[in-house]
Design an enzyme around this catalytic site. Structure first.
Site, PDB file in Angstrom:
ATOM      1  N   GLY A 103      -5.341   1.857  11.640  1.00 54.73           N
ATOM      2  CA  GLY A 103      -5.509   1.322  12.982  1.00 54.73           C
ATOM      3  C   GLY A 103      -5.810  -0.159  13.052  1.00 54.73           C
ATOM      4  O   GLY A 103      -6.325  -0.641  14.063  1.00 54.73           O
ATOM      5  N   HIS A 116       0.859  -1.179   0.000  1.00 53.97           N
ATOM      6  CA  HIS A 116       0.000   0.000   0.000  1.00 53.97           C
ATOM      7  C   HIS A 116       0.897   1.230   0.000  1.00 53.97           C
ATOM      8  O   HIS A 116       1.784   1.376   0.838  1.00 53.97           O
ATOM      9  CB  HIS A 116      -0.907  -0.001   1.234  1.00 53.97           C
ATOM     10  CG  HIS A 116      -1.942   1.076   1.220  1.00 53.97           C
ATOM     11  ND1 HIS A 116      -3.118   0.957   0.523  1.00 53.97           N
ATOM     12  CD2 HIS A 116      -1.976   2.291   1.823  1.00 53.97           C
ATOM     13  CE1 HIS A 116      -3.849   2.057   0.699  1.00 53.97           C
ATOM     14  NE2 HIS A 116      -3.167   2.884   1.479  1.00 53.97           N
ATOM     15  N   ASP A 176      -8.569   0.794   6.022  1.00 55.72           N
ATOM     16  CA  ASP A 176      -7.245   1.409   6.126  1.00 55.72           C
ATOM     17  C   ASP A 176      -7.172   2.283   7.372  1.00 55.72           C
ATOM     18  O   ASP A 176      -7.824   3.324   7.450  1.00 55.72           O
ATOM     19  CB  ASP A 176      -6.989   2.245   4.867  1.00 55.72           C
ATOM     20  CG  ASP A 176      -5.618   2.916   4.883  1.00 55.72           C
ATOM     21  OD1 ASP A 176      -4.873   2.750   5.864  1.00 55.72           O
ATOM     22  OD2 ASP A 176      -5.295   3.610   3.897  1.00 55.72           O
ATOM     23  N   ASP A 178       1.106   5.166   0.152  1.00 60.75           N
ATOM     24  CA  ASP A 178       0.390   6.369   0.577  1.00 60.75           C
ATOM     25  C   ASP A 178       1.013   7.622  -0.026  1.00 60.75           C
ATOM     26  O   ASP A 178       2.170   7.940   0.257  1.00 60.75           O
ATOM     27  CB  ASP A 178       0.405   6.478   2.106  1.00 60.75           C
ATOM     28  CG  ASP A 178      -0.511   5.460   2.754  1.00 60.75           C
ATOM     29  OD1 ASP A 178      -1.701   5.443   2.420  1.00 60.75           O
ATOM     30  OD2 ASP A 178      -0.026   4.681   3.594  1.00 60.75           O
ATOM     31  N   GLY A 205      -3.526  10.959   6.804  1.00 56.63           N
ATOM     32  CA  GLY A 205      -2.427  11.895   6.932  1.00 56.63           C
ATOM     33  C   GLY A 205      -1.265  11.381   7.743  1.00 56.63           C
ATOM     34  O   GLY A 205      -0.114  11.744   7.486  1.00 56.63           O
ATOM     35  N   PHE A 206      -1.537  10.492   8.698  1.00 61.86           N
ATOM     36  CA  PHE A 206      -0.476  10.002   9.581  1.00 61.86           C
ATOM     37  C   PHE A 206      -0.724   8.538   9.932  1.00 61.86           C
ATOM     38  O   PHE A 206      -1.866   8.121  10.116  1.00 61.86           O
ATOM     39  CB  PHE A 206      -0.404  10.827  10.870  1.00 61.86           C
ATOM     40  CG  PHE A 206      -0.109  12.287  10.629  1.00 61.86           C
ATOM     41  CD1 PHE A 206       1.204  12.728  10.506  1.00 61.86           C
ATOM     42  CD2 PHE A 206      -1.137  13.203  10.499  1.00 61.86           C
ATOM     43  CE1 PHE A 206       1.478  14.065  10.271  1.00 61.86           C
ATOM     44  CE2 PHE A 206      -0.882  14.545  10.263  1.00 61.86           C
ATOM     45  CZ  PHE A 206       0.442  14.981  10.148  1.00 61.86           C
ATOM     46  N   GLY A 207       0.362   7.779  10.042  1.00 67.59           N
ATOM     47  CA  GLY A 207       0.260   6.402  10.478  1.00 67.59           C
ATOM     48  C   GLY A 207       0.194   6.313  11.989  1.00 67.59           C
ATOM     49  O   GLY A 207       0.414   7.279  12.716  1.00 67.59           O
ATOM     50  N   GLY A 208      -0.134   5.123  12.469  1.00 68.03           N
ATOM     51  CA  GLY A 208      -0.105   4.861  13.893  1.00 68.03           C
ATOM     52  C   GLY A 208      -1.311   5.334  14.678  1.00 68.03           C
ATOM     53  O   GLY A 208      -1.285   5.335  15.912  1.00 68.03           O
TER      54      GLY A 208
END
Length: 220
Positions: free
Chosen positions: A180, A35, A178, A37, A145-148
């Site tokens: 969490g 994936h 997509d 991003d 916008g942000f991972g985690g």
């Protein structure tokens, strides 16, 4: 009909200094897709990677499907650029363009599979009008916008609704979640109807990537 599960690790959670190495490591560990991003610091408050990086992965020998997730406002030029760079899927956001139908057809005309993504607060009613042009529906379960980030539970109802629309349509469309996704919630997300799971930190930060992917697939 729901398809067999796919784990698509998000490269946003990889080590960008060793992106090719990390991408190959998760594929060797059992991931079926990558994936990718793409963020423009406009549609979302972050800036990430572009077509040259996708092309570099292809040039480095990666042949697995790459799902390019365009979190950008100006989709026209990037659709062409990523198709040329070797994207398998190009997923645009419903919120990013007033010409969703045209851009989905454009993606297919360029030889890629077409995906449509929805932010957590965006209704998915427009799906009924474009199901014939879709290969993938992506439900954002975090704000992009942000991972985690933590999974937003309200996404489950949207996944269920999207699954109903897919099943009623008879089209061969994958349903992706997509954001969490982890070992604790993937079964619930799968039970809601998702068959494709974007898992970044759960895979890339695992001590044993192969075991993490095996467990995710088993639970899904």
């Amino acid at each position: 009909m729901k398809q067999s599960p796919i784990i698509a690790p998000s490269l946003l959670a990889a080590n960008f200094a060793h992106l090719g190495r990390d991408a190959k490591s998760v594929l060797a560990a059992g991931a079926q897709w990558l994936h990718f991003d793409v963020m423009d610091n406009n549609f979302v408050p972050n800036l990430s990677i572009g077509p040259m990086v996708c092309q570099a992965l292809r040039d480095d020998g990666i042949t697995a499907p790459i799902d390019v997730h365009l979190m950008v406002n100006n989709v026209d030029n990037l659709i062409h650029a990523f198709a040329k760079a070797g994207a398998t899927y190009v997923t645009i956001h419903a919120e990013a363009t007033p010409h969703v139908d045209r851009h989905l057809q454009q993606i297919r005309d360029l030889g890629c599979k077409a995906g449509l993504a929805f932010n957590p607060s965006t209704p998915i009613a427009m799906l009924e009008n474009v199901l014939d042009k879709l290969d993938l529906i992506l439900i954002m379960s975090v704000n992009p916008g942000f991972g985690g980030q933590k999974f937003i539970p309200q996404a489950l109802a949207k996944i269920q609704h999207a699954r109903q629309l897919i099943d009623q349509s008879g089209f061969d469309i994958r349903l992706s979640a997509d954001g969490g996704i982890n070992l604790e919630n993937i079964k619930t997300i799968s039970d809601a109807g998702a068959d494709t799971f974007v898992a970044g930190y759960t895979v890339f930060k695992a001590e044993n990537k192969q075991k993490a992917i095996e467990m995710l697939l088993s639970l899904a």
